[in-house]
Design a protein around this motif. Structure first.
Motif, PDB file in Angstrom:
ATOM      1  N   ALA A  11      43.828  33.393   6.808  1.00 40.65           N
ATOM      2  CA  ALA A  11      43.027  34.612   6.786  1.00 40.65           C
ATOM      3  C   ALA A  11      43.625  35.632   5.829  1.00 40.65           C
ATOM      4  N   GLY A  20      41.445  40.287   7.539  1.00 41.54           N
ATOM      5  CA  GLY A  20      41.118  39.369   8.628  1.00 41.54           C
ATOM      6  C   GLY A  20      42.215  39.325   9.668  1.00 41.54           C
ATOM      7  N   SER A  76      38.735  35.711  12.100  1.00 44.57           N
ATOM      8  CA  SER A  76      39.559  36.220  11.001  1.00 44.57           C
ATOM      9  C   SER A  76      39.224  35.551   9.673  1.00 44.57           C
ATOM     10  N   ALA A 116      34.613  41.191   6.533  1.00 43.36           N
ATOM     11  CA  ALA A 116      35.612  41.539   7.550  1.00 43.36           C
ATOM     12  C   ALA A 116      35.294  42.888   8.181  1.00 43.36           C
TER      13      ALA A 116
END
Length: 520
Positions: A117, A121, A351, A364
């Motif tokens: 990620a 994230g 994420s 995100a």
């Protein structure tokens, strides 16, 4: 799924520092009532809400140790009672919650980082551990130790992935403060490890750590059976517009509607779950949905669907049969509490929302908004958890009972068995429904009848003690026959018949409408 690209050497220190700052900030905002308990740190206040009653002092009585055969709060109350002479129990609980909040969110961000990620994230992953309906509902029900364990599950998954040996056991030891927490921790550790040799360590550690509540349950197996009506009472609850499945998919659906936060947006949790499913599909197409992430994702599916099925007619019948025939099965009747097993997979999948679009930051950001929208005013909703002062009569009556227990000969009472009256273990304290604090504070063997009332019918509980309570309400005196040493009357809401019975015994202490009677 590969690890995120490392930061340039000159900036490496920034990521760990800001990650920790973010996790500490989240913990302080969400769990602020526990921070207040730590900061105030005196024995005149208590954490009091429904099943959570943590007074300023606690006794290592039979309820705390499970010596009465009903291991309801074992070993958490024993731990708090052992530390009570040195550290006020509310402070201990506050420290545990804050440490678990920081460690759990920090572990979630690292788990997300390990699974590739981006930085934003990782921040969303940390937030999801603390800012979700499960944390809100379980804390409002008073299940602080279950929440503490649930927050640590992503950290458990991370350390098992990294093939650590000692650290997962440390997490298990913290989770083991409550039986449910230990079960949650062992399941996540074993699923993450897969059925390999690495799974043996958490299994063995879990078996050892379960002894404080398994042994009393085995010794008193007849006392650990429960009524089948409990299956329906504790079944996962449907939420408006999303049903039972949608409620659970969003980490909500607790059985007690009174414990649902006032500001709850169920559809946000459903959308967040759909995002996680979409990411899993993309991972599958790219051949990256493998190993621990795949196993944790399948665990998440089971954590949502099994409680949903058990809330149906056939599911309630099956679970009810288990409750009436299998000792200790009552631990499983509150099926919604196991939905937190989906958290590690949600942390990873949510994420990685960047995989769905090239606009990583925007994706995100939308995900972060959904996390927030699930319970948009979470800190406000948790304000009921803040510490409150207890009526000084609680401490006064404890002193009297402790003096009687310490007095030698016939003048004293060795290991006093105290009945609290009116019957039932719930009281209204500072406007909040809560367990009677005296069950935690009195020495010896305070009597907890352990029954529940469902649609006007009494279920569970010690049948013999329920019979004694019913007799006292009718004006029949079976107190001495039942081995009761003391009866504490709390408040004026008692029947004239029971007062007539108590008048035949010795009043050893009184304050206002409270009175402590010694059974002759």
């Amino acid at each position: 799924m590969t690890s995120a690209t490392a930061a340039p050497t000159g900036y490496r220190w920034l990521r760990p520092v800001w990650r920790l700052v973010w996790c500490v900030l989240l913990t302080a905002v969400v769990l602020w009532p526990f921070m207040v308990a730590v900061v105030t740190g005196h024995r005149r206040e208590a954490l009091v809400l429904r099943d959570m009653v943590v007074p300023g002092t606690m006794a290592l009585n039979d309820l705390a140790t499970g010596a009465d055969g009903i291991a309801r709060a074992v070993p958490q109350d024993a731990v708090l009672a052992l530390l009570s002479p040195v550290i006020p129990p509310p402070v201990t609980v506050g420290v545990i919650m804050l440490v678990c909040g920081v460690a759990g969110s920090w572990g979630a961000s690292l788990l997300a980082r390990r699974c590739g990620a981006p930085g934003v994230g990782q921040g969303v992953a940390a937030a999801l551990v603390l800012w979700n309906p499960y944390v809100a509902e379980r804390l409002l029900q008073g299940h602080w130790s279950v929440v503490a364990a649930g927050m640590l599950l992503p950290l458990m998954a991370l350390w098992v992935m990294e093939q650590r040996r000692v650290l997962p056991v440390v997490v298990l030891a913290v989770c083991a403060v409550t039986p449910t927490g230990l079960i949650l921790g062992v399941i996540v550790a074993v699923v993450t490890a897969g059925w390999r040799r690495a799974a043996l360590t958490p299994l063995v550690a879990g078996l050892v750590l379960s002894l404080p509540w398994v042994v009393p349950s085995l010794v008193n197996s007849s006392g650990t059976l429960t009524d089948s009506a409990g299956a329906a009472l504790f079944a996962a609850r449907a939420e408006p517009f999303v049903g039972t499945l949608g409620a659970l998919a969003g980490l909500g659906g607790i059985w007690n509607a009174s414990a649902v936060p006032e500001h709850r947006v169920a559809w946000a949790g459903v959308l967040l779950c759909l995002v996680a499913i979409a990411v899993a599909v993309v991972l599958g197409r790219r051949g990256a949905w493998t190993g621990p992430v795949r196993r944790l994702s399948l665990l998440a599916v089971a954590a949502v669907t099994v409680p949903t099925l058990l809330a149906t007619g056939p599911g309630l019948a099956v679970l009810g049969a288990l409750l009436e025939s299998v000792p200790g099965a009552g631990l499983l009747r509150d099926t919604q509490k196991f939905v937190v097993l989906a958290l590690p997979a949600l942390v990873v999948l949510v994420s990685r929302v960047d995989m769905l679009t090239g606009a990583r930051t925007l994706a995100a950001g939308i995900t972060a908004v959904l996390v927030w929208l699930q319970v948009p005013l979470l800190p406000v909703d948790l304000s009921e958890l803040r510490p409150v002062p207890l009526d000084p009569r609680y401490a006064q009556v404890v002193e009297v009972v402790e003096e009687l227990a310490a007095t030698p000969g016939d003048a004293g009472i060795d290991h006093p068995r105290t009945l609290l009256w009116p019957p039932g273990n719930y009281r209204i304290i500072d406007g909040r429904p809560a367990l009677d604090p005296l069950l935690k504070m009195l020495p010896g063997a305070p009597v907890d009848p352990g029954y529940l009332i469902v649609d006007g019918t009494i279920i569970d509980g010690d049948e013999a003690m329920v019979s004694v309570l019913s007799a006292l309400a009718r004006g029949e005196d079976r107190l001495a026959e039942a081995g009761i040493d003391l009866v504490l009357v709390e408040g004026a809401e008692v029947t004239p018949e029971s007062l007539a019975v108590l008048a035949d015994h010795d009043l050893v202490w009184s304050a206002g409408d409270w009175g402590l009677y010694r059974v002759r």
